[in-house]
Design a protein around this motif. Structure first.
Motif, PDB file in Angstrom:
ATOM      1  N   TYR A 138       0.849  -1.197   0.000  1.00 42.25           N
ATOM      2  CA  TYR A 138       0.000   0.000   0.000  1.00 42.25           C
ATOM      3  C   TYR A 138       0.885   1.248   0.000  1.00 42.25           C
ATOM      4  N   PRO A 139       1.658   1.445  -1.066  1.00 43.39           N
ATOM      5  CA  PRO A 139       2.643   2.534  -1.072  1.00 43.39           C
ATOM      6  C   PRO A 139       2.007   3.888  -1.354  1.00 43.39           C
ATOM      7  N   PHE A 140       2.696   4.933  -0.902  1.00 41.33           N
ATOM      8  CA  PHE A 140       2.300   6.279  -1.299  1.00 41.33           C
ATOM      9  C   PHE A 140       3.217   6.818  -2.394  1.00 41.33           C
ATOM     10  N   VAL A 141       4.157   5.966  -2.879  1.00 41.61           N
ATOM     11  CA  VAL A 141       4.980   6.297  -4.041  1.00 41.61           C
ATOM     12  C   VAL A 141       4.986   5.090  -4.975  1.00 41.61           C
ATOM     13  N   GLU A 142       5.259   5.330  -6.251  1.00 40.81           N
ATOM     14  CA  GLU A 142       5.277   4.273  -7.260  1.00 40.81           C
ATOM     15  C   GLU A 142       6.572   4.355  -8.066  1.00 40.81           C
ATOM     16  N   PRO A 143       7.200   3.207  -8.396  1.00 38.78           N
ATOM     17  CA  PRO A 143       8.497   3.238  -9.088  1.00 38.78           C
ATOM     18  C   PRO A 143       8.420   3.407 -10.591  1.00 38.78           C
ATOM     19  N   ASP A 144       7.267   3.188 -11.194  1.00 39.63           N
ATOM     20  CA  ASP A 144       7.192   3.064 -12.651  1.00 39.63           C
ATOM     21  C   ASP A 144       6.773   4.351 -13.355  1.00 39.63           C
ATOM     22  N   SER A 145       7.192   5.473 -12.845  1.00 39.40           N
ATOM     23  CA  SER A 145       6.854   6.747 -13.483  1.00 39.40           C
ATOM     24  C   SER A 145       8.089   7.645 -13.505  1.00 39.40           C
ATOM     25  N   GLU A 146       8.048   8.632 -14.367  1.00 36.10           N
ATOM     26  CA  GLU A 146       9.084   9.660 -14.400  1.00 36.10           C
ATOM     27  C   GLU A 146       8.560  10.885 -13.658  1.00 36.10           C
ATOM     28  N   TRP A 147       9.447  11.515 -12.887  1.00 35.85           N
ATOM     29  CA  TRP A 147       9.028  12.692 -12.122  1.00 35.85           C
ATOM     30  C   TRP A 147       8.996  13.892 -13.072  1.00 35.85           C
ATOM     31  N   THR A 148       7.798  14.281 -13.463  1.00 35.34           N
ATOM     32  CA  THR A 148       7.620  15.424 -14.366  1.00 35.34           C
ATOM     33  C   THR A 148       6.622  16.394 -13.759  1.00 35.34           C
ATOM     34  N   LEU A 149       7.014  17.643 -13.662  1.00 37.38           N
ATOM     35  CA  LEU A 149       6.152  18.673 -13.094  1.00 37.38           C
ATOM     36  C   LEU A 149       5.079  19.059 -14.115  1.00 37.38           C
TER      37      LEU A 149
END
Length: 348
Positions: free
Chosen positions: A86-97
């Motif tokens: 039950y994470p509040f972060v996910e590894p499979d995305s790029e950090w884009t504003l």
């Protein structure tokens, strides 16, 4: 993840966190024995199928380790590292504003691991044996080292929530490790202060504080060959304790085997002191660590940083004043807390 420009903070919106299993009400109402929990607790040995697949598998298959592990995702372990279900972060995305109207937002990018501290059902960290504590500290070090080698993350937050009031949902003791692709604002502020202080005074602020605390001893708790322990002068929480390496070390990963062994015994002793002072204490254990950057030669740390462990008892709740101002009200002075922690018969 949404940005608040007024407070200059990011807020993770994670509705799936509401789905986390909770067993604290059961624990306190019925106080079941270990055996009663073993069948239903996802962290107990034998229930490995109830958690995601382990993240530490490759290390065990390719390098010498401290344990005598049999095989991944099966009984026979001492500590496990698994992805948080039950994470509040996910590894499979790029950090884009991104922007919508007057607002800014970005994906909740990161890795969130659960480190299951022991294979049997235990609800109190201080109850671990000296051997279990030593292995756990070395496992923290190992996981932090592996996260840092992934060349995507710039900060890793290791923390433990013990007790419902400290934010834990399951009684089986566990630690969490969250890796982020950016440096949290509180770390940025600390970096700026430490760099400025070193420039103006020619020494590390934390090294100076330790020298003063160990000399004056008003807030002194303990000292070993490798570490100093004291209640900080501006303690935010009643009974707050800081553990700092006596050697100036920016990052926990830079610690030697001797320092890790010393820390294991010292942390075990310090938590037992805390339990002698407080009845059934709930607390957060937080590792404050240097962020890092990468260049062609590898990892670059902030040389002005000085890593530390903070033990933050949760005797009182944050109320309107704290939430409205960002200031803290502490009903027990760090001087009194230090006396209690070093006097066996004294309680606060």
């Amino acid at each position: 993840m949404r940005y608040d420009p007024i407070y200059n903070i990011w807020v993770s919106i994670s509705e799936q966190r509401n789905d986390r299993p909770k067993d604290f009400s059961l624990f306190h109402e019925k106080n079941p024995e270990k055996e009663n929990f073993a069948a239903c607790c996802p962290f107990c040995e034998g229930n490995e199928a109830e958690t995601p697949q382990e993240r530490d598998v490759m290390l065990r298959e390719t390098e010498e380790t401290l344990d005598n592990y049999r095989r991944p995702n099966a009984p026979g372990w001492m500590v496990r590292a698994v992805p948080n279900r039950y994470p509040f972060v996910e590894p499979d995305s790029e950090w884009t504003l991104q922007r919508i109207g007057p607002y800014f937002y970005a994906p909740n990018v990161g890795i969130q691991e659960v480190l299951v501290d022991v294979p049997y059902h235990a609800s109190c960290l201080s109850g671990l044996s000296a051997e279990e504590f030593q292995y756990l500290i070395h496992f923290y070090h190992r996981r932090m080292h592996q996260i840092r080698k992934e060349y995507r993350w710039h900060y890793a937050q290791l923390f433990k929530n013990q007790g419902a009031q400290a934010g834990a949902s399951l009684t089986h003791i566990h630690t969490q490790l969250v890796a982020l692709p950016y440096i949290p604002q509180s770390l940025v502020l600390e970096q700026k202060f430490l760099q400025s202080y070193a420039h103006d005074n020619g020494q590390c602020y934390h090294c100076m504080v330790m020298e003063y605390e160990m000399r004056e001893r008003w807030r002194f708790v303990d000292q070993t060959e490798y570490f100093n322990v004291f209640c900080p002068f501006a303690s935010r929480f009643s009974g707050e304790i800081h553990i700092l390496p006596r050697r100036h070390v920016p990052c926990f990963v830079q610690s030697t085997r001797e320092e890790l062994d010393d820390l294991a015994e010292l942390l075990r002793k310090t938590l037992r002191r805390l339990e002698n002072v407080l009845t059934l204490p709930t607390y957060n254990l937080v590792l404050r660590n240097s962020p890092w950057e990468y260049d062609k030669e590898g990892v670059v740390l902030d040389s002005h940083f000085h890593w530390r462990m903070e033990i933050l008892p949760r005797m009182t709740k944050l109320a309107g004043y704290e939430l409205g101002t960002g200031y803290y009200v502490n009903p027990i002075s760090p001087e009194r807390a230090a006396v209690a922690l070093t006097t066996e018969s004294f309680r606060i």
